[in-house]
Write a protein that holds these residues in place. Structure first.
Motif, PDB file in Angstrom:
ATOM      1  N   GLU A  80       0.877  -1.149   0.133  1.00 20.72           N
ATOM      2  CA  GLU A  80      -0.055  -0.133   0.022  1.00 20.72           C
ATOM      3  C   GLU A  80       0.877   1.697  -0.024  1.00 20.72           C
ATOM      4  OE1 GLU A  80      -3.372   0.476   0.862  1.00 20.72           O
ATOM      5  OE2 GLU A  80      -4.409  -1.867   0.655  1.00 20.72           O
ATOM      6  N   ALA A  81       2.728   1.369   1.083  1.00 22.85           N
ATOM      7  CA  ALA A  81       2.842   2.810   0.607  1.00 22.85           C
ATOM      8  C   ALA A  81       3.792   2.617  -0.527  1.00 22.85           C
ATOM      9  CB  ALA A  81       3.884   2.053   2.078  1.00 22.85           C
ATOM     10  N   VAL A  82       3.910   1.653  -0.921  1.00 19.88           N
ATOM     11  CA  VAL A  82       5.002   1.912  -2.312  1.00 19.88           C
ATOM     12  C   VAL A  82       3.518   2.160  -3.257  1.00 19.88           C
ATOM     13  CG1 VAL A  82       5.776   0.882  -4.304  1.00 19.88           C
ATOM     14  CG2 VAL A  82       6.483   0.521  -1.544  1.00 19.88           C
ATOM     15  N   LEU A  83       2.590   1.947  -3.306  1.00 17.07           N
ATOM     16  CA  LEU A  83       2.010   1.814  -4.557  1.00 17.07           C
ATOM     17  C   LEU A  83       1.018   3.549  -4.224  1.00 17.07           C
ATOM     18  CD1 LEU A  83      -0.440  -1.516  -4.792  1.00 17.07           C
ATOM     19  CD2 LEU A  83       1.518  -0.321  -6.634  1.00 17.07           C
ATOM     20  N   ILE A  84       0.535   4.078  -2.713  1.00 12.71           N
ATOM     21  CA  ILE A  84       0.210   4.996  -2.356  1.00 12.71           C
ATOM     22  C   ILE A  84       1.073   6.462  -3.055  1.00 12.71           C
ATOM     23  CG2 ILE A  84       0.183   6.681  -0.659  1.00 12.71           C
ATOM     24  CD1 ILE A  84      -2.302   4.177   0.719  1.00 12.71           C
ATOM     25  N   ALA A  85       2.526   5.695  -2.466  1.00  8.32           N
ATOM     26  CA  ALA A  85       3.269   7.090  -3.579  1.00  8.32           C
ATOM     27  C   ALA A  85       3.833   7.412  -4.350  1.00  8.32           C
ATOM     28  CB  ALA A  85       5.383   6.640  -2.531  1.00  8.32           C
ATOM     29  N   ILE A  86       3.226   6.397  -5.116  1.00  5.22           N
ATOM     30  CA  ILE A  86       3.822   6.027  -6.655  1.00  5.22           C
ATOM     31  C   ILE A  86       2.759   6.726  -7.288  1.00  5.22           C
ATOM     32  CG2 ILE A  86       3.419   4.343  -9.134  1.00  5.22           C
ATOM     33  CD1 ILE A  86       5.124   2.491  -7.335  1.00  5.22           C
ATOM     34  N   GLY A  87       1.606   6.214  -6.643  1.00  5.94           N
ATOM     35  CA  GLY A  87       0.273   7.003  -7.274  1.00  5.94           C
ATOM     36  C   GLY A  87       0.181   8.581  -7.074  1.00  5.94           C
ATOM     37  N   GLY A 144       2.600  10.873  -9.693  1.00  7.28           N
ATOM     38  CA  GLY A 144       2.176  11.009 -10.796  1.00  7.28           C
ATOM     39  C   GLY A 144       1.467  10.041 -11.235  1.00  7.28           C
ATOM     40  N   MET A 145       1.670   8.851 -10.912  1.00  9.18           N
ATOM     41  CA  MET A 145       1.158   7.535 -11.897  1.00  9.18           C
ATOM     42  C   MET A 145       0.079   7.331 -12.308  1.00  9.18           C
ATOM     43  SD  MET A 145       2.180   5.131 -14.041  1.00  9.18           S
ATOM     44  CE  MET A 145       3.624   4.685 -13.489  1.00  9.18           C
ATOM     45  N   GLY A 146      -1.218   8.057 -11.232  1.00 12.43           N
ATOM     46  CA  GLY A 146      -2.507   7.865 -11.205  1.00 12.43           C
ATOM     47  C   GLY A 146      -2.677   8.743 -12.314  1.00 12.43           C
ATOM     48  N   THR A 147      -2.313  10.161 -12.796  1.00 17.27           N
ATOM     49  CA  THR A 147      -2.736  11.417 -13.334  1.00 17.27           C
ATOM     50  C   THR A 147      -1.877  10.420 -14.914  1.00 17.27           C
ATOM     51  OG1 THR A 147      -1.699  12.442 -12.516  1.00 17.27           O
ATOM     52  CG2 THR A 147      -2.308  13.552 -14.429  1.00 17.27           C
ATOM     53  N   LEU A 148      -1.123   9.640 -14.857  1.00 16.10           N
ATOM     54  CA  LEU A 148      -1.062   9.203 -15.971  1.00 16.10           C
ATOM     55  C   LEU A 148      -1.272   7.861 -16.576  1.00 16.10           C
ATOM     56  CD1 LEU A 148       1.509   8.551 -18.250  1.00 16.10           C
ATOM     57  CD2 LEU A 148       2.524   6.970 -17.332  1.00 16.10           C
ATOM     58  N   LEU A 168      -6.243   1.310  -9.403  1.00 16.32           N
ATOM     59  CA  LEU A 168      -7.906   1.299  -9.544  1.00 16.32           C
ATOM     60  C   LEU A 168      -7.961   2.759  -8.330  1.00 16.32           C
ATOM     61  CD1 LEU A 168     -10.529  -0.291 -11.381  1.00 16.32           C
ATOM     62  CD2 LEU A 168      -8.784   1.254 -12.251  1.00 16.32           C
ATOM     63  N   ASP A 169      -7.741   1.713  -7.256  1.00 10.79           N
ATOM     64  CA  ASP A 169      -7.942   2.553  -5.718  1.00 10.79           C
ATOM     65  C   ASP A 169      -6.065   3.239  -5.650  1.00 10.79           C
ATOM     66  OD1 ASP A 169     -10.731   1.436  -5.362  1.00 10.79           O
ATOM     67  OD2 ASP A 169     -10.097   0.005  -3.962  1.00 10.79           O
ATOM     68  N   LEU A 170      -5.571   3.042  -5.356  1.00 10.63           N
ATOM     69  CA  LEU A 170      -4.345   3.429  -4.414  1.00 10.63           C
ATOM     70  C   LEU A 170      -3.383   4.251  -6.083  1.00 10.63           C
ATOM     71  CD1 LEU A 170      -2.912   0.697  -2.509  1.00 10.63           C
ATOM     72  CD2 LEU A 170      -4.397   2.215  -1.695  1.00 10.63           C
ATOM     73  N   LEU A 205      -6.694   7.115  -5.230  1.00 10.36           N
ATOM     74  CA  LEU A 205      -5.970   8.337  -3.816  1.00 10.36           C
ATOM     75  C   LEU A 205      -4.743   8.638  -5.082  1.00 10.36           C
ATOM     76  CD1 LEU A 205      -5.174   5.424  -1.032  1.00 10.36           C
ATOM     77  CD2 LEU A 205      -7.153   8.128  -1.112  1.00 10.36           C
ATOM     78  N   GLY A 206      -4.269   8.333  -5.989  1.00  7.85           N
ATOM     79  CA  GLY A 206      -2.912   9.073  -6.223  1.00  7.85           C
ATOM     80  C   GLY A 206      -2.911  10.034  -6.769  1.00  7.85           C
ATOM     81  N   ALA A 207      -4.882  10.513  -7.741  1.00 10.97           N
ATOM     82  CA  ALA A 207      -5.102  11.765  -8.315  1.00 10.97           C
ATOM     83  C   ALA A 207      -5.461  12.640  -6.831  1.00 10.97           C
ATOM     84  CB  ALA A 207      -6.175  11.521  -8.917  1.00 10.97           C
ATOM     85  N   VAL A 208      -5.954  12.131  -6.594  1.00 11.54           N
ATOM     86  CA  VAL A 208      -6.729  13.099  -5.045  1.00 11.54           C
ATOM     87  C   VAL A 208      -5.167  13.384  -4.520  1.00 11.54           C
ATOM     88  CG1 VAL A 208      -7.619  13.515  -2.869  1.00 11.54           C
ATOM     89  CG2 VAL A 208      -8.999  11.766  -4.742  1.00 11.54           C
ATOM     90  N   GLY A 209      -4.458  12.469  -4.103  1.00 15.50           N
ATOM     91  CA  GLY A 209      -3.008  12.776  -3.413  1.00 15.50           C
ATOM     92  C   GLY A 209      -2.127  14.230  -4.406  1.00 15.50           C
ATOM     93  N   ALA A 210      -1.732  13.903  -4.921  1.00 16.35           N
ATOM     94  CA  ALA A 210      -0.785  15.025  -6.248  1.00 16.35           C
ATOM     95  C   ALA A 210      -1.900  15.819  -6.274  1.00 16.35           C
ATOM     96  CB  ALA A 210      -0.902  14.168  -7.756  1.00 16.35           C
ATOM     97  N   GLN A 211      -3.170  16.554  -6.193  1.00 10.34           N
ATOM     98  CA  GLN A 211      -3.497  17.399  -6.200  1.00 10.34           C
ATOM     99  C   GLN A 211      -3.294  18.595  -4.787  1.00 10.34           C
ATOM    100  OE1 GLN A 211      -7.540  17.990  -6.858  1.00 10.34           O
ATOM    101  NE2 GLN A 211      -7.374  16.199  -8.769  1.00 10.34           N
TER     102      GLN A 211
END
Length: 192
Positions: free
Chosen positions: A39-46, A49-53, A119-121, A125-131
């Motif tokens: 979870e930590a790794v995927l949240i950080a990646i998201g 910027g990976m979520g936006t990509l 999809l979730d992380l 989460l990545g898109a919301v966190g990146a903002q």
């Protein structure tokens, strides 16, 4: 923490696996730790910027959905097969405990082969966190990570409170059937 909690608490393959390992009292620390690290790794990646990509390339999401649906269907078959067998929870003696390597491989499989995790992380989460402005990214990620540690810890170690219930074969059979139906439902949702 709230957004992460709303996503993580839905019983899926990962939560079902953590619950099963907690009930059997096999490699609970390893299982919980692996879930939290993933979870930590995927949240950080998201958040980075990976979520936006991913959200700008719908083909990648579609490929992940088809692969995930196949995995969830297989996991449902496995659970239904287990439901057809008669077993109960024996916490002390008798059964050969699973080695740590297959236990780690199993938790990594149910975590990393499940497209809902991505999809979730990564995406949501990545898109919301990146903002989040400035240090907000860090605090957002830390809140999501704290929720993951709390949830998986409670699920894995709290499962032992259900030990008397799962001493009966019928309880395992019902749990396995519920897990199979949930996995097949999630697979269908991914395909649609």
């Amino acid at each position: 923490m709230g957004l992460s909690a709303s996503l993580i608490m839905a019983i899926g393959s990962q939560n079902a696996h953590v619950l099963r390992m907690g009930l059997r009292r096999e490699h609970v620390a390893l299982t919980v730790f692996a879930c939290v690290i993933c979870e930590a790794v995927l949240i950080a990646i998201g958040i980075l910027g990976m979520g936006t990509l991913l959200s700008t390339h719908p083909l990648w999401i579609r490929i992940a959905s088809w692969g995930g649906a196949a995995f969830l269907f297989w996991y449902g078959l496995r659970a239904m097969s287990s439901a057809m067998q008669s077993h109960s929870l024996r916490v002390s003696g008798g059964e050969q405990a699973m080695n740590w390597r297959p236990a780690l491989a199993a938790v990594l499989a149910v975590t990393l082969l499940n497209p809902h995790v991505y999809l979730d992380l990564l995406v949501l989460l990545g898109a919301v966190g990146a903002q989040q402005p400035g240090d907000g990214k860090f605090w957002f990620g830390l809140g999501a990570l704290c929720n993951a540690a709390l949830w998986y810890g409670l699920l894995g170690y709290g499962a032992r409170l259900l030990t008397p219930l799962f001493a009966r074969p019928l309880a395992w059979r019902i749990l396995d059937i519920v897990i199979a139906v949930m996995m097949w439902t999630l697979a269908l949702q991914l395909l649609m």
